[in-house]
Scaffold this motif. Structure first.
Motif, PDB file in Angstrom:
ATOM      1  N   TYR A 114       0.839  -1.207   0.000  1.00 28.43           N
ATOM      2  CA  TYR A 114       0.000   0.000   0.000  1.00 28.43           C
ATOM      3  C   TYR A 114       0.870   1.253   0.000  1.00 28.43           C
ATOM      4  O   TYR A 114       2.046   1.218   0.372  1.00 28.43           O
ATOM      5  CB  TYR A 114      -0.917   0.018   1.247  1.00 28.43           C
ATOM      6  CG  TYR A 114      -1.530  -1.327   1.549  1.00 28.43           C
ATOM      7  CD1 TYR A 114      -2.534  -1.855   0.740  1.00 28.43           C
ATOM      8  CD2 TYR A 114      -1.066  -2.098   2.619  1.00 28.43           C
ATOM      9  CE1 TYR A 114      -3.074  -3.115   0.990  1.00 28.43           C
ATOM     10  CE2 TYR A 114      -1.599  -3.352   2.876  1.00 28.43           C
ATOM     11  CZ  TYR A 114      -2.596  -3.859   2.056  1.00 28.43           C
ATOM     12  OH  TYR A 114      -3.112  -5.105   2.306  1.00 28.43           O
ATOM     13  N   GLU A 115       0.258   2.359  -0.401  1.00 34.38           N
ATOM     14  CA  GLU A 115       0.883   3.674  -0.303  1.00 34.38           C
ATOM     15  C   GLU A 115       0.516   4.176   1.097  1.00 34.38           C
ATOM     16  O   GLU A 115      -0.660   4.436   1.358  1.00 34.38           O
ATOM     17  CB  GLU A 115       0.261   4.562  -1.387  1.00 34.38           C
ATOM     18  CG  GLU A 115       1.024   5.790  -1.762  1.00 34.38           C
ATOM     19  CD  GLU A 115       0.298   6.572  -2.849  1.00 34.38           C
ATOM     20  OE1 GLU A 115       0.379   7.803  -2.813  1.00 34.38           O
ATOM     21  OE2 GLU A 115      -0.392   5.951  -3.691  1.00 34.38           O
ATOM     22  N   VAL A 116       1.493   4.289   1.981  1.00 30.93           N
ATOM     23  CA  VAL A 116       1.194   4.586   3.387  1.00 30.93           C
ATOM     24  C   VAL A 116       1.758   5.952   3.790  1.00 30.93           C
ATOM     25  O   VAL A 116       2.923   6.256   3.516  1.00 30.93           O
ATOM     26  CB  VAL A 116       1.760   3.493   4.328  1.00 30.93           C
ATOM     27  CG1 VAL A 116       1.307   3.730   5.763  1.00 30.93           C
ATOM     28  CG2 VAL A 116       1.327   2.103   3.864  1.00 30.93           C
ATOM     29  N   TYR A 117       0.914   6.758   4.449  1.00 34.56           N
ATOM     30  CA  TYR A 117       1.310   8.099   4.873  1.00 34.56           C
ATOM     31  C   TYR A 117       1.103   8.280   6.373  1.00 34.56           C
ATOM     32  O   TYR A 117       0.095   7.825   6.927  1.00 34.56           O
ATOM     33  CB  TYR A 117       0.465   9.171   4.160  1.00 34.56           C
ATOM     34  CG  TYR A 117       0.682   9.240   2.679  1.00 34.56           C
ATOM     35  CD1 TYR A 117       1.669  10.066   2.127  1.00 34.56           C
ATOM     36  CD2 TYR A 117      -0.118   8.493   1.806  1.00 34.56           C
ATOM     37  CE1 TYR A 117       1.858  10.136   0.756  1.00 34.56           C
ATOM     38  CE2 TYR A 117       0.071   8.550   0.443  1.00 34.56           C
ATOM     39  CZ  TYR A 117       1.067   9.374  -0.082  1.00 34.56           C
ATOM     40  OH  TYR A 117       1.259   9.434  -1.440  1.00 34.56           O
ATOM     41  N   HIS A 118       2.050   8.985   6.995  1.00 36.12           N
ATOM     42  CA  HIS A 118       1.812   9.493   8.345  1.00 36.12           C
ATOM     43  C   HIS A 118       0.917  10.713   8.186  1.00 36.12           C
ATOM     44  O   HIS A 118       0.971  11.394   7.157  1.00 36.12           O
ATOM     45  CB  HIS A 118       3.137   9.886   9.011  1.00 36.12           C
ATOM     46  CG  HIS A 118       3.004  10.332  10.421  1.00 36.12           C
ATOM     47  ND1 HIS A 118       3.176  11.648  10.806  1.00 36.12           N
ATOM     48  CD2 HIS A 118       2.684   9.649  11.558  1.00 36.12           C
ATOM     49  CE1 HIS A 118       2.995  11.737  12.112  1.00 36.12           C
ATOM     50  NE2 HIS A 118       2.697  10.548  12.601  1.00 36.12           N
ATOM     51  N   HIS A 119       0.098  11.015   9.187  1.00 30.21           N
ATOM     52  CA  HIS A 119      -0.866  12.107   9.004  1.00 30.21           C
ATOM     53  C   HIS A 119      -0.203  13.463   8.735  1.00 30.21           C
ATOM     54  O   HIS A 119      -0.761  14.290   8.034  1.00 30.21           O
ATOM     55  CB  HIS A 119      -1.856  12.190  10.176  1.00 30.21           C
ATOM     56  CG  HIS A 119      -1.294  12.596  11.493  1.00 30.21           C
ATOM     57  ND1 HIS A 119      -0.176  12.027  12.053  1.00 30.21           N
ATOM     58  CD2 HIS A 119      -1.698  13.529  12.401  1.00 30.21           C
ATOM     59  CE1 HIS A 119       0.070  12.579  13.232  1.00 30.21           C
ATOM     60  NE2 HIS A 119      -0.838  13.505  13.458  1.00 30.21           N
ATOM     61  N   THR A 120       1.036  13.661   9.234  1.00 37.00           N
ATOM     62  CA  THR A 120       1.707  14.938   8.952  1.00 37.00           C
ATOM     63  C   THR A 120       2.084  15.026   7.469  1.00 37.00           C
ATOM     64  O   THR A 120       2.008  16.101   6.865  1.00 37.00           O
ATOM     65  CB  THR A 120       2.966  15.126   9.819  1.00 37.00           C
ATOM     66  OG1 THR A 120       3.862  14.036   9.616  1.00 37.00           O
ATOM     67  CG2 THR A 120       2.602  15.232  11.291  1.00 37.00           C
ATOM     68  N   GLN A 121       2.475  13.903   6.880  1.00 35.35           N
ATOM     69  CA  GLN A 121       2.788  13.886   5.437  1.00 35.35           C
ATOM     70  C   GLN A 121       1.522  14.138   4.617  1.00 35.35           C
ATOM     71  O   GLN A 121       1.546  14.883   3.631  1.00 35.35           O
ATOM     72  CB  GLN A 121       3.366  12.519   5.040  1.00 35.35           C
ATOM     73  CG  GLN A 121       4.701  12.178   5.659  1.00 35.35           C
ATOM     74  CD  GLN A 121       5.124  10.767   5.309  1.00 35.35           C
ATOM     75  OE1 GLN A 121       4.343   9.807   5.467  1.00 35.35           O
ATOM     76  NE2 GLN A 121       6.339  10.603   4.829  1.00 35.35           N
ATOM     77  N   PHE A 122       0.436  13.511   5.043  1.00 38.52           N
ATOM     78  CA  PHE A 122      -0.829  13.635   4.315  1.00 38.52           C
ATOM     79  C   PHE A 122      -1.354  15.071   4.381  1.00 38.52           C
ATOM     80  O   PHE A 122      -1.791  15.625   3.356  1.00 38.52           O
ATOM     81  CB  PHE A 122      -1.863  12.658   4.887  1.00 38.52           C
ATOM     82  CG  PHE A 122      -3.066  12.470   3.999  1.00 38.52           C
ATOM     83  CD1 PHE A 122      -2.998  11.639   2.894  1.00 38.52           C
ATOM     84  CD2 PHE A 122      -4.266  13.118   4.274  1.00 38.52           C
ATOM     85  CE1 PHE A 122      -4.102  11.459   2.065  1.00 38.52           C
ATOM     86  CE2 PHE A 122      -5.366  12.947   3.452  1.00 38.52           C
ATOM     87  CZ  PHE A 122      -5.284  12.110   2.345  1.00 38.52           C
ATOM     88  N   ILE A 123      -1.276  15.687   5.556  1.00 35.31           N
ATOM     89  CA  ILE A 123      -1.721  17.083   5.705  1.00 35.31           C
ATOM     90  C   ILE A 123      -0.842  18.006   4.869  1.00 35.31           C
ATOM     91  O   ILE A 123      -1.322  18.943   4.234  1.00 35.31           O
ATOM     92  CB  ILE A 123      -1.722  17.508   7.194  1.00 35.31           C
ATOM     93  CG1 ILE A 123      -2.776  16.720   7.976  1.00 35.31           C
ATOM     94  CG2 ILE A 123      -1.989  19.005   7.336  1.00 35.31           C
ATOM     95  CD1 ILE A 123      -2.682  16.860   9.491  1.00 35.31           C
ATOM     96  N   GLN A 124       0.460  17.712   4.857  1.00 35.92           N
ATOM     97  CA  GLN A 124       1.383  18.512   4.048  1.00 35.92           C
ATOM     98  C   GLN A 124       0.991  18.445   2.562  1.00 35.92           C
ATOM     99  O   GLN A 124       1.020  19.464   1.858  1.00 35.92           O
ATOM    100  CB  GLN A 124       2.811  17.989   4.248  1.00 35.92           C
ATOM    101  CG  GLN A 124       3.899  18.953   3.777  1.00 35.92           C
ATOM    102  CD  GLN A 124       5.290  18.393   3.997  1.00 35.92           C
ATOM    103  OE1 GLN A 124       5.505  17.182   3.910  1.00 35.92           O
ATOM    104  NE2 GLN A 124       6.242  19.254   4.271  1.00 35.92           N
ATOM    105  N   ASN A 125       0.594  17.261   2.107  1.00 32.00           N
ATOM    106  CA  ASN A 125       0.148  17.096   0.717  1.00 32.00           C
ATOM    107  C   ASN A 125      -1.135  17.888   0.451  1.00 32.00           C
ATOM    108  O   ASN A 125      -1.288  18.485  -0.618  1.00 32.00           O
ATOM    109  CB  ASN A 125      -0.084  15.617   0.389  1.00 32.00           C
ATOM    110  CG  ASN A 125       1.210  14.828   0.308  1.00 32.00           C
ATOM    111  OD1 ASN A 125       2.289  15.405   0.216  1.00 32.00           O
ATOM    112  ND2 ASN A 125       1.112  13.510   0.352  1.00 32.00           N
ATOM    113  N   LEU A 126      -2.051  17.884   1.424  1.00 31.62           N
ATOM    114  CA  LEU A 126      -3.308  18.630   1.273  1.00 31.62           C
ATOM    115  C   LEU A 126      -3.030  20.131   1.109  1.00 31.62           C
ATOM    116  O   LEU A 126      -3.678  20.803   0.305  1.00 31.62           O
ATOM    117  CB  LEU A 126      -4.219  18.402   2.486  1.00 31.62           C
ATOM    118  CG  LEU A 126      -4.808  17.004   2.679  1.00 31.62           C
ATOM    119  CD1 LEU A 126      -5.600  16.940   3.976  1.00 31.62           C
ATOM    120  CD2 LEU A 126      -5.696  16.602   1.497  1.00 31.62           C
ATOM    121  N   ILE A 127      -2.049  20.620   1.854  1.00 27.48           N
ATOM    122  CA  ILE A 127      -1.677  22.036   1.751  1.00 27.48           C
ATOM    123  C   ILE A 127      -1.058  22.317   0.380  1.00 27.48           C
ATOM    124  O   ILE A 127      -1.395  23.304  -0.280  1.00 27.48           O
ATOM    125  CB  ILE A 127      -0.707  22.431   2.890  1.00 27.48           C
ATOM    126  CG1 ILE A 127      -1.443  22.383   4.234  1.00 27.48           C
ATOM    127  CG2 ILE A 127      -0.113  23.822   2.664  1.00 27.48           C
ATOM    128  CD1 ILE A 127      -0.528  22.433   5.447  1.00 27.48           C
TER     129      ILE A 127
END
Length: 260
Positions: A114-127
């Motif tokens: 799977y493509e796995v993200y920590h929530h800080t990485q995911f939020i950074q992508n959203l920004i």
């Protein structure tokens, strides 16, 4: 809060953009539940189409593996992989670095890729995608220090995404003397959370709390529910609860954006 399950989504013939892996702490620990709720509010604010497994989610097996029970780990992992693959999950985000590390690095050899993200990485992508903005006025000028979770930092070399988010809050980020690659464990990793302390003259979490207090923070930011518990216990031991708060980065962002 509207938190759909994968079973509900599949019944409607829908596939979410990402699966939120809540983790054992985020599901059952009262303090960690607040982190899960804060992250869900951020996902809603960014209009992310997500789902959780709900009662179909089981422990990743991280604690069993670290404690040396490989057989139990593989049983737990294979059970989860069958559920995840059955739902054709491709992308996973989690607030727990232990789950992040296990899903990302240890599930692939058992058939869970799977493509796995920590929530800080995911939020950074959203920004970066323009789906989320952080209000830098709410916490402007607050003194903050960040504790690197071992399974996020040293194990996976994710150092910048949490720091980037903290800087966007408009706060004064001060590093501890031991940070990033030289950061000290909070004392909960490797299944230590669930056993009695070893003989010695000081608990690891108290030592790490002393590192944090040297920076004279108003907030100790964390990116892991276990680190949050250990640092909070350290603050209580030092009787600094009135002056210093321990909060997850998701909570700080939700607070900055008035989502809580």
């Amino acid at each position: 809060m509207n938190v759909p399950t994968m079973a509900e989504m599949m019944a409607q013939g829908k596939q979410p953009e990402v699966l939120f892996w809540v983790g054992a702490a985020g599901s059952y620990d009262d303090r960690a539940k607040k982190i899960s709720r804060a992250f869900v509010k951020i996902l809603h604010a960014a209009n992310v189409n997500f789902a959780v497994l709900g009662t179909e989610e089981s422990s990743t097996g991280d604690a069993a593996k670290r404690a040396g029970n490989e057989f139990l780990f593989q049983m737990q992992a294979i059970m989860n992989i069958e559920v995840l693959n059955g739902y054709e999950i491709k992308k996973i985000v989690t607030c727990d670095p232990h789950s992040f590390n296990t899903l990302k690095n240890e599930y692939p050899e058992l058939g869970g890729k799977y493509e796995v993200y920590h929530h800080t990485q995911f939020i950074q992508n959203l920004i970066a995608e323009g789906r989320l903005k952080i209000d830098k006025n709410t916490l402007q000028g607050k003194r903050v220090t960040f504790h690197d979770p071992c399974y996020l930092g040293r194990a996976n070399e994710v150092y910048e995404s949490p720091r980037d988010l903290i800087r966007r809050l408009g706060v004064n980020l001060t590093e501890m003397k031991r940070n990033k690659r030289t950061a000290l464990c909070c004392g909960a990793g490797g299944a230590q959370m669930f056993k009695d302390a070893e003989p010695g003259d000081k608990e690891v979490n108290v030592l790490r709390t002393e590192d944090a207090l040297e920076t004279q923070p108003e907030i100790i930011a964390t990116g892991c529910p276990y680190c949050n518990t250990m640092m909070t216990d350290g603050i209580k031991f030092k009787e600094k609860e009135a002056e210093v708060k321990v909060q997850d980065i998701a909570e700080l962002i939700a607070k900055a954006n008035n989502l809580l």
